[in-house]
Scaffold this motif. Structure first.
Motif, PDB file in Angstrom:
ATOM      1  N   THR A   2      41.186 -11.434 -33.307  1.00 18.35           N
ATOM      2  CA  THR A   2      41.826 -10.711 -32.212  1.00 18.35           C
ATOM      3  C   THR A   2      42.913  -9.783 -32.740  1.00 18.35           C
ATOM      4  O   THR A   2      43.435  -9.972 -33.833  1.00 18.35           O
ATOM      5  CB  THR A   2      42.471 -11.697 -31.228  1.00 18.35           C
ATOM      6  OG1 THR A   2      43.415 -12.480 -31.949  1.00 18.35           O
ATOM      7  CG2 THR A   2      41.441 -12.577 -30.580  1.00 18.35           C
ATOM      8  N   GLN A   3      43.238  -8.794 -31.969  1.00 18.16           N
ATOM      9  CA  GLN A   3      44.343  -7.898 -32.290  1.00 18.16           C
ATOM     10  C   GLN A   3      45.639  -8.543 -31.840  1.00 18.16           C
ATOM     11  O   GLN A   3      45.649  -9.442 -31.015  1.00 18.16           O
ATOM     12  CB  GLN A   3      44.158  -6.555 -31.566  1.00 18.16           C
ATOM     13  CG  GLN A   3      42.890  -5.846 -31.963  1.00 18.16           C
ATOM     14  CD  GLN A   3      42.842  -5.560 -33.446  1.00 18.16           C
ATOM     15  OE1 GLN A   3      43.797  -5.038 -34.004  1.00 18.16           O
ATOM     16  NE2 GLN A   3      41.736  -5.913 -34.086  1.00 18.16           N
ATOM     17  N   GLN A   4      46.720  -8.071 -32.367  1.00 21.24           N
ATOM     18  CA  GLN A   4      48.016  -8.603 -31.943  1.00 21.24           C
ATOM     19  C   GLN A   4      48.498  -7.811 -30.736  1.00 21.24           C
ATOM     20  O   GLN A   4      49.342  -6.938 -30.837  1.00 21.24           O
ATOM     21  CB  GLN A   4      49.023  -8.533 -33.094  1.00 21.24           C
ATOM     22  CG  GLN A   4      48.573  -9.335 -34.314  1.00 21.24           C
ATOM     23  CD  GLN A   4      49.554  -9.212 -35.450  1.00 21.24           C
ATOM     24  OE1 GLN A   4      50.762  -9.293 -35.253  1.00 21.24           O
ATOM     25  NE2 GLN A   4      49.039  -9.000 -36.646  1.00 21.24           N
ATOM     26  N   GLU A   5      47.911  -8.148 -29.578  1.00 22.67           N
ATOM     27  CA  GLU A   5      48.132  -7.336 -28.379  1.00 22.67           C
ATOM     28  C   GLU A   5      49.553  -7.418 -27.853  1.00 22.67           C
ATOM     29  O   GLU A   5      49.986  -6.564 -27.091  1.00 22.67           O
ATOM     30  CB  GLU A   5      47.174  -7.796 -27.278  1.00 22.67           C
ATOM     31  CG  GLU A   5      45.746  -7.387 -27.544  1.00 22.67           C
ATOM     32  CD  GLU A   5      44.798  -7.986 -26.521  1.00 22.67           C
ATOM     33  OE1 GLU A   5      45.274  -8.339 -25.425  1.00 22.67           O
ATOM     34  OE2 GLU A   5      43.606  -8.095 -26.829  1.00 22.67           O
ATOM     35  N   PHE A   6      50.257  -8.476 -28.249  1.00 17.72           N
ATOM     36  CA  PHE A   6      51.614  -8.656 -27.730  1.00 17.72           C
ATOM     37  C   PHE A   6      52.671  -8.300 -28.773  1.00 17.72           C
ATOM     38  O   PHE A   6      53.796  -8.733 -28.702  1.00 17.72           O
ATOM     39  CB  PHE A   6      51.807 -10.090 -27.230  1.00 17.72           C
ATOM     40  CG  PHE A   6      51.058 -10.354 -25.946  1.00 17.72           C
ATOM     41  CD1 PHE A   6      51.711 -10.246 -24.720  1.00 17.72           C
ATOM     42  CD2 PHE A   6      49.705 -10.672 -25.958  1.00 17.72           C
ATOM     43  CE1 PHE A   6      51.016 -10.474 -23.542  1.00 17.72           C
ATOM     44  CE2 PHE A   6      49.014 -10.899 -24.790  1.00 17.72           C
ATOM     45  CZ  PHE A   6      49.660 -10.795 -23.568  1.00 17.72           C
ATOM     46  N   TYR A  29      43.221 -15.485 -36.482  1.00 19.60           N
ATOM     47  CA  TYR A  29      44.210 -14.524 -35.997  1.00 19.60           C
ATOM     48  C   TYR A  29      44.833 -13.819 -37.191  1.00 19.60           C
ATOM     49  O   TYR A  29      44.666 -14.220 -38.337  1.00 19.60           O
ATOM     50  CB  TYR A  29      45.333 -15.246 -35.240  1.00 19.60           C
ATOM     51  CG  TYR A  29      44.891 -16.052 -34.043  1.00 19.60           C
ATOM     52  CD1 TYR A  29      44.678 -15.434 -32.802  1.00 19.60           C
ATOM     53  CD2 TYR A  29      44.718 -17.426 -34.146  1.00 19.60           C
ATOM     54  CE1 TYR A  29      44.297 -16.182 -31.698  1.00 19.60           C
ATOM     55  CE2 TYR A  29      44.336 -18.180 -33.048  1.00 19.60           C
ATOM     56  CZ  TYR A  29      44.124 -17.560 -31.819  1.00 19.60           C
ATOM     57  OH  TYR A  29      43.755 -18.294 -30.737  1.00 19.60           O
ATOM     58  N   ASN A  44      49.628 -12.861 -30.507  1.00 21.82           N
ATOM     59  CA  ASN A  44      48.210 -12.860 -30.132  1.00 21.82           C
ATOM     60  C   ASN A  44      47.990 -13.396 -28.722  1.00 21.82           C
ATOM     61  O   ASN A  44      46.862 -13.709 -28.344  1.00 21.82           O
ATOM     62  CB  ASN A  44      47.410 -13.690 -31.144  1.00 21.82           C
ATOM     63  CG  ASN A  44      47.297 -12.987 -32.491  1.00 21.82           C
ATOM     64  OD1 ASN A  44      46.511 -12.068 -32.651  1.00 21.82           O
ATOM     65  ND2 ASN A  44      48.123 -13.402 -33.446  1.00 21.82           N
ATOM     66  N   GLY A  45      49.078 -13.545 -27.986  1.00 18.57           N
ATOM     67  CA  GLY A  45      48.967 -13.972 -26.595  1.00 18.57           C
ATOM     68  C   GLY A  45      48.766 -15.463 -26.411  1.00 18.57           C
ATOM     69  O   GLY A  45      48.435 -15.908 -25.313  1.00 18.57           O
ATOM     70  N   ARG A 273      54.195 -10.204 -20.232  1.00 23.38           N
ATOM     71  CA  ARG A 273      54.251  -8.842 -19.693  1.00 23.38           C
ATOM     72  C   ARG A 273      55.272  -8.733 -18.578  1.00 23.38           C
ATOM     73  O   ARG A 273      55.841  -7.679 -18.344  1.00 23.38           O
ATOM     74  CB  ARG A 273      52.872  -8.444 -19.145  1.00 23.38           C
ATOM     75  CG  ARG A 273      51.755  -8.456 -20.157  1.00 23.38           C
ATOM     76  CD  ARG A 273      51.855  -7.323 -21.151  1.00 23.38           C
ATOM     77  NE  ARG A 273      50.716  -7.328 -22.059  1.00 23.38           N
ATOM     78  CZ  ARG A 273      50.758  -6.851 -23.300  1.00 23.38           C
ATOM     79  NH1 ARG A 273      51.878  -6.310 -23.770  1.00 23.38           N
ATOM     80  NH2 ARG A 273      49.687  -6.888 -24.066  1.00 23.38           N
TER      81      ARG A 273
END
Lengths: 937, 92
Positions: A2-6, A29, A44-45, A273
């Motif tokens: 996964t991307q590090q969306e956070f 991750y 990574n949420g 968020r």
């Protein structure tokens, strides 16, 4: 992957050029160098890390440091380690971990890492490298004092690392550089001070390579324990934020407000968020502003105080955030993760994050361990230091001083006072950064919000709720110590860092008393978990305890001896020949000693040289029998008792000269006997002119035993008249044996004709080989401790400590003859006139013969009078102390301590072994050669 | 770990010492003259105060000398150190 969306776009103290791969709960991750496992998971949420230990409720990352109650993990690779907090595990490439529901699993493989210990002394020890600690260290270091600074994080800065105070962070970097450059200063990062003991003895664990994973250099120890003795200590251990008890306050996505601020600023991670903030104090507002700046929406701030500082309200209003004064949280929606928060009155706010600040607890653990008292400060709503006998000062938020300017000033003052107290002129530290501070509005003192107490958690790790605490107080408990033990609140790995004061607050709330009167539970080491491997250091395996070996050890090893540990000594146990077991070898060795000639290494015998004009007086007072009448050239057996009349040791006394004796002791008790003599000489009888010296390792001793031993000695010692009249039993001669200066004693521990040959320790091997060569034509046999025990037991000679246990008098052993009637006093004499030592039912040492002639009784077996066991309690007569197969008797036999045993000789008693009662007959203790005919060969 | 001031060696770590129990309990000069109760009292009874306590210590891992210490049993503070045979010092 996964991307590090956070992850924030920029900022934080992470290295975005060094991505690291890791796996958690089976998923892959990435994070960055500088992350903790917790910050990388949040990036990574991932909030949820585990389920709770008792109730199985989902739990998430709650804090950002050592105080974390929830996010326990098991590291699986590169080396398994249980029960670590995700917030303190630094991320490395290849880390594999999984979440733990409160219990880990120890590695089954041996740990390949090394662990070490360092001892150090310093003038000033500073614990904590936050603003207060660094300010103290800066002044102390500038004064020329020896300074040690320890901090549990990867870099100095403390709480400042979680802020955007640029000037203060520049100051941190300058002070850290100063400290590193100063040769008198040691700055230890990744080092947790976990114990504060008497006289400013502080113990810390430094994690040296854990953060490097598989790339840890092999030459570095993984962790090491620092044992620091400090003249002055400055505790700048900071403060931990605490939570509040409200409904479902344990859901993943609920986080301490200060922790969220640290994740944003230090790690460049958005913990969510959209956040709701619940607070009792001003600190959460600064957190909210930092989160806003980083791009987290703040849905609402619910402040439990009826009125709120207009300063903060305006700042938030400018950003379009509503502040609701006097509002709390009614409930939280979402099980796996917060989805919305309902405030009192019913307004629901959509959010994936709930930030909580219930106030701050100064970290008082080390201070309390040092004996410091804590006092409840009603204005602060927390327990603060209130006096300690140790040379310690507390500075900064650990002292309840929460503003940056205050922390810096207090740290500077504490550093100055510490160096001045140790005799240094205080220097000038780095110029302090300006701190821009807002006026503080007093916090609310709230612990519990209205709601369902069964889901209001106080200790997240132990799953303790307000309802459980109410059950404790409902049973009448009034002390937080009792409530802690009843509910287990505060007993987890985190030791209640975030929950301890809350527990006190909840108890106070339920009882309607003042929390200050209740106090806190006792703080005990360790402050943070520390591995046994680190505590053991290198003191494991062969280095755990010294191993003592005789001068002949290599020969014994080369000739197939098996060894037995006797105290710290390794002694040959027996020498098996091809295919022999213990039983066969010992029967053979015994037969050789009784029928031919045998030899053993007796060097471990304790030996004490007692010299001086009053040496005979000392020995007369310590032994039960008379030693002053012993003639030079003779030997006497003796027994020592404690003042209570119980046997303490036995051995032989050799008179070397009018004013000089050589005393032998049992192998295991040599040091104890020397200490015993020294104690009396120094404290009771300082007028006696006597000196005692251990010579155990100066004299090697070889026992030469058996009817043919005289022939062997005669061959080896041509100058010595070995016939019985010239060299009688219990005498000694200095002579030459095998060309070596030797002292030969006619002593027997087997009943056979026997000698003890004593030579210089260095000459032992030469003598041993000469004895074996001279005895070879007679079939000389080496024997070990097992055979020695059989031979002495056949003769009824007791082993002090095996056949006795500290409750046995010489009379109990049937040795009235060794207790002098002539001497006016000796240690123990008065006790023989006590009613207890004269009881007819005292346990006597006797022999036992199993009636079937075959059963070997286990040592320790109990003895009873009856043929079948009645209902318990079963009256016990005594127990077996020694038990062997006898070659000479052709059957097994035993020695035992039995109530009134000497009056029962000839009677049958029973040894319950499992379901069987083995009949045995009581005999006198001397089973072999009771007439003593064999002594002279 | 206390720092114990040995009168001969100076301050050393507690681990170097052995404890010897209450000080000033002399071995009776004539045990035979004592009643069973008096003898039992000597053998088995020792004070156990909360606060200052005169006790024996031996610097067993170094000079091997016995000496006396007055220690506060609540705080482990060492209030006085003196040689065997000297009277217990009067503390302010």
């Amino acid at each position: 992957m996964t991307q590090q969306e956070f992850r924030t776009v920029q900022g934080g103290r992470i290295d975005r050029d060094r991505p690291l791969r890791f796996r958690f709960d089976g998923r892959d991750y990435t994070g960055y160098a500088g992350d903790t496992l917790a910050s990388a998971l949040l990036a990574n949420g991932v909030h949820r890390t585990s389920t709770s230990i008792k109730l199985g409720r989902p739990r998430g990352i709650f804090a950002a440091g050592a105080e974390e109650p929830n996010a326990l993990v098991q590291v699986e690779a590169p080396f398994p380690e249980p029960m670590l907090t995700a917030t303190t595990v630094e991320l490395y490439d290849g880390l594999v971990a999984r979440g733990l529901g409160g219990q880990g699993r120890l590695a089954t493989d041996p740990d390949p890492a090394r662990y070490d210990a360092v001892h150090t002394h310093c003038d000033v020890l500073v614990v904590g490298a936050g603003p207060a600690g660094l300010a103290a260290a800066s002044v102390a270091a500038a004064s020329g004092a020896r300074v040690v600074v320890v901090d549990d994080r990867s870099e100095p800065g403390g709480s400042l690392l979680g802020t955007r105070e640029a000037k203060a962070l520049d100051w941190v970097a300058s002070v850290a550089a100063d400290l590193h450059a100063n040769p008198e200063v040691r700055l230890l990062t990744r080092t947790s001070a976990f114990g504060y003991y008497d006289d400013n003895y502080v113990v810390a664990v430094e994690r040296r390579t854990n953060h490097l994973g598989a790339s840890a250099p092999a030459h570095l120890s993984r962790e090491r324990i620092w044992r620091i003795r400090a003249r002055r200590v400055v505790l700048a251990t900071g403060a931990h934020e605490r939570s509040l008890a409200f409904d479902d306050n344990d859901r993943p996505g609920i986080m301490l407000a200060g922790a969220a601020r640290t994740y944003v600023n230090r790690y460049g991670v958005l913990p969510g968020r959209r956040a709701v903030v619940l607070t009792t104090n001003d600190s959460a507002y600064a957190a909210a502003l930092d989160l806003l700046d980083a791009g987290v929406a703040i849905a609402v701030i619910a402040d439990l105080r009826p009125s709120v500082s207009p300063l903060w309200t305006e700042r938030l209003a400018d950003r379009g955030v509503e502040v609701l004064a006097g509002y709390g949280v009614e409930r939280v929606v979402g099980e796996e993760r917060v989805s919305s928060v309902v405030l009192a009155g019913g307004r629901e706010f959509e959010a994936d994050l709930l930030l909580v600040s219930g106030g701050w607890n100064p970290v008082g653990a080390l201070y309390s361990q040092a004996g410091g008292k804590l006092r409840y400060d009603a204005d602060l709503g927390s327990f603060v230091p209130d006096g300690c006998r140790e040379a310690v000062a507390v500075a900064g938020s650990a002292n309840g001083t929460y503003g940056l300017a205050g922390c810096l000033a207090e740290g500077t003052g504490a550093g100055r006072a510490a160096v001045e107290a140790t005799g240094f002129a205080a220097g000038t530290g780095r110029e302090l950064p300006a701190a821009d501070e807002s006026p503080v509005t007093p916090p609310a003192h709230t612990w519990v919000l209205p709601g369902d107490e069964t889901v209001q958690f106080v200790d997240l790790q132990r799953d303790v709720t307000v309802a459980e605490i109410r059950r404790a107080t409902g049973t009448g408990m009034r002390s937080v110590e009792h409530v802690k033990r009843y509910t287990t609140a505060g007993t987890a790995h985190d030791q209640g860092k975030t929950s301890g004061v809350l527990t006190s607050g909840v108890v106070a709330h339920l009882l309607g008393v003042d929390v200050g009167d209740l106090g806190t539970t006792t703080f005990r080491p360790p402050y943070a978990p520390v591995s046994f491997a680190a505590l053991a250091g290198r003191d494991r395996g062969a280095l755990h305890d010294p191993i003592r070996v005789t001068a002949l050890h290599a020969w014994h090893q080369a000739n197939g001896a098996l060894f037995e540990n006797v105290g710290q000594w390794q002694r040959p146990w027996y020498y098996p020949r091809d295919g022999e077991d213990l039983h066969a070898a010992v029967l053979r060795e015994c037969r050789a000693a009784r029928e031919g000639v045998a030899t053993m290494d007796a060097s471990t015998l304790g030996k004490i040289d007692v010299q001086g004009p009053d040496a005979a007086v000392l020995l007369d007072r310590l032994y039960t029998n008379l030693m002053s009448s012993l003639k030079v050239g003779s030997i006497r057996y003796g027994v020592m008792c404690r003042p209570d009349g119980m046997i303490f040791d036995d051995g032989t006394v050799i008179r070397l000269a009018e004013d000089r004796f050589l005393v032998t002791t049992t192998t295991g008790n040599a040091a104890g006997v020397l200490d015993w003599m020294e104690d009396f000489l120094q404290t009771e009888w300082p007028d006696l002119r006597v000196h005692c010296t251990s010579v155990t390792e100066q004299w090697a001793t070889i026992a030469l035993v058996g009817p043919r031993s005289r022939e062997v000695l005669g061959t080896l010692a041509p100058d010595l008249a070995v016939d019985n009249d010239s060299f009688p039993f219990m005498t000694w001669r200095d002579t030459t044996v095998a060309g070596l200066a030797a002292r030969v004693c006619r002593i027997s521990f087997s009943g056979e004709l026997a000698y003890e040959l004593n030579v210089n320790w260095w000459d032992a091997l030469a003598l041993w080989e000469a004895v074996l060569a001279a005895g070879a034509p007679l079939g000389i046999t080496t024997y070990g401790t097992e055979t020695m025990h059989v031979l002495r037991a056949e003769k009824g000679y007791p082993i002090i400590g095996q056949d006795t246990d500290g409750t046995v008098t010489p009379q109990d052993l049937g040795m009235d003859w060794i207790v002098s009637k002539k001497k006016p006093d000796f240690i123990g004499k008065r006790s023989f006139a006590r009613a207890d030592t004269g009881r007819p039912d005292r346990k006597h040492l006797v022999g036992l013969l199993p009636d079937d002639g075959e059963t070997l009784l286990p040592e320790g077996a109990h003895l009873v009078e009856m043929e079948s066991l009645p209902e318990p309690p079963v009256p016990m007569l005594g127990h077996v102390t020694s038990s062997y197969h006898s070659a000479a008797l052709g059957r097994p036999f035993a020695l035992a301590l039995i109530k009134g045993g000497r009056d029962r000789i000839g009677q049958r008693v029973y040894a319950p072994l499992g379901d069987v009662l083995v009949p045995v007959t009581i005999t006198g203790p001397v089973l072999y050669d009771p007439e003593g005919k064999r002594r002279d060969g | 770990m206390m720092l114990i001031p040995c009168p001969w060696c100076g301050p050393r770590e507690e681990a170097e010492f052995h404890y010897g129990g209450q000080a000033h309990v002399a071995y009776p000069s004539d045990p035979a003259a004592l009643s069973d109760e008096e003898w039992a009292r000597f053998l088995f009874f020792r004070d156990n105060p909360k606060g200052p306590f005169a006790e024996r210590w031996n610097h067993s891992a170094s000079c091997r000398r016995w000496f006396n210490v007055v220690r506060d049993t609540v705080t482990n503070e060492i209030l006085a150190v003196y040689k065997v045979g000297a009277p217990r010092p009067v503390l302010a």
